[in-house]
Enzyme design. Structure first.
Site, PDB file in Angstrom:
ATOM      1  N   GLN A  81       0.824  -1.211   0.000  1.00  0.00           N
ATOM      2  CA  GLN A  81       0.000   0.000   0.000  1.00  0.00           C
ATOM      3  C   GLN A  81       0.862   1.268   0.000  1.00  0.00           C
ATOM      4  O   GLN A  81       0.463   2.301   0.526  1.00  0.00           O
ATOM      5  CB  GLN A  81      -0.949  -0.008   1.197  1.00  0.00           C
ATOM      6  CG  GLN A  81      -2.077  -1.014   1.092  1.00  0.00           C
ATOM      7  CD  GLN A  81      -3.006  -0.713  -0.079  1.00  0.00           C
ATOM      8  OE1 GLN A  81      -3.199   0.434  -0.462  1.00  0.00           O
ATOM      9  NE2 GLN A  81      -3.583  -1.766  -0.648  1.00  0.00           N
ATOM     10  N   SER A  82       2.008   1.194  -0.623  1.00  0.00           N
ATOM     11  CA  SER A  82       2.948   2.314  -0.630  1.00  0.00           C
ATOM     12  C   SER A  82       2.364   3.558  -1.301  1.00  0.00           C
ATOM     13  O   SER A  82       1.989   3.536  -2.483  1.00  0.00           O
ATOM     14  CB  SER A  82       4.228   1.908  -1.357  1.00  0.00           C
ATOM     15  OG  SER A  82       5.049   3.027  -1.610  1.00  0.00           O
TER      16      SER A  82
END
Length: 339
Positions: A81-82
């Site tokens: 989920q960067s």
């Protein structure tokens, strides 16, 4: 601001404008009443939509360097989920680069949140389980080598764009904050941010030092610990000083506060999510579960404990990341049901 020579050097650095700047600064009236202390917020989550958050400030310089070197594909890495990976993919699409993301996973991910947006943006994605012994950095180098052998020109941007070049983004932000202080007629005694990859903190710290603002720069660690960030931020700061033609910082008077990473990076506890809900209902501001939720929770609790008693006015940097809420919708729903 009393260092025109540094300002001139910073203005000469290659930069591609991507962020909507300046981002607003305002007082959190209800939270301030709760704590008996002036708490202000800088909305760096307003830098854009697809490119929202703090990473865009850094990418303005990192991608300018990539363009200068003739790159045609940007390679970067982060968690599944960067925010940084998503922002890089969006910037690449806008500027005519291809992008290749290396995303850390422990199991097959759902197409949601930032990961879904990565796919919409057309990024090539390599999923990597680091427990198998290959690091994100090593995998990026391996992928870059493959592109070079195929005649391409890859450019690697480190996790969070947290290096000497990316650090210029938050040197610029310090100048922006100083101008806003003048416009608002206020002075912030402390500036607080989440410490995740170290780049935002490093830029704030170095800008504060180089421009002689005298503010207290505090990082709330949301992963690792303060000993880790002492090393990481020390490296980033010296890289930036080298690029500016300045001597290394021998003092490195960093201030980090541990105790708020909870169960670990990107893992949420119910009390953290409850606090995010409290801020949303109290101020109409949505924090994210990975960085700002934990960091602002830390600021809130430390202020209540007296850690900031010497500070009349505190500025918190909202670094974005709200897309990270969506993969936690079930956990958040459970918390809200009990609120």
């Amino acid at each position: 601001m009393n260092n025109p020579a540094i300002e001139q050097k910073l203005d000469r650095m290659d930069r591609i404008p991507l962020a909507n700047l300046p981002t607003p600064v305002y007082r959190l009236g209800n939270i301030s009443k709760e704590l008996g202390r002036e708490i202000w917020i800088k909305r760096d989550d307003f830098t854009g939509a697809e490119m929202s958050g703090n990473k865009v400030r850094k990418l303005e310089f990192s991608i300018a360097q990539a363009k200068k070197e003739g790159a045609d594909i940007l390679i970067t890495a982060g968690g599944i989920q960067s925010n940084h990976a998503r922002a890089t993919a969006a910037a690449a699409a806008r500027l005519g680069f291809e992008s290749h993301l290396v995303l850390s996973v422990s199991s097959a991910p759902k197409a949601e949140g930032n990961y879904l947006i990565d796919q919409l943006l057309g990024a090539r994605i390599t999923l990597l389980d680091e427990s198998e012994g290959v690091t994100l950095s090593a995998k990026m180098e391996e992928i870059a080598l493959g592109y070079r052998e195929a005649g391409r020109k890859p450019y690697i941007i480190p996790v969070g764009a947290s290096n000497g070049i990316g650090n210029f983004g938050y040197l610029n932000a310090v100048r922006e904050i100083a101008r806003q202080e003048e416009e608002l007629g206020v002075t912030f005694d402390a500036i607080v941010c989440a410490a995740g990859s170290g780049g935002t903190y490093s830029g704030l710290y170095l800008g504060n030092r180089l421009f002689g603002l005298g503010r207290r720069i505090v990082g709330i660690t949301v992963c690792d610990n303060k000993e880790y960030f002492q090393k990481v931020c020390g490296t980033i700061v010296d890289q930036t000083l080298s690029l500016l033609g300045e001597a290394p910082d021998e003092e490195k008077a960093f201030t980090f506060i541990d105790g708020y990473k909870g169960l670990g990076y990107a893992i949420s506890k119910p009390d953290e999510l409850s606090f995010i809900a409290h801020v949303a209902k109290t101020e109409g501001i949505i924090l994210d579960p990975v960085y700002t939720g934990k960091a602002f929770y830390g600021l809130y609790r430390e202020t209540a404990k007296g850690t900031f008693d010497s500070c009349e006015r505190i500025l918190f940097i909202h670094t974005g990341g709200q897309y990270g809420l969506f993969p936690k919708q079930d956990q958040i729903s459970e918390v809200l049901a009990g609120v």
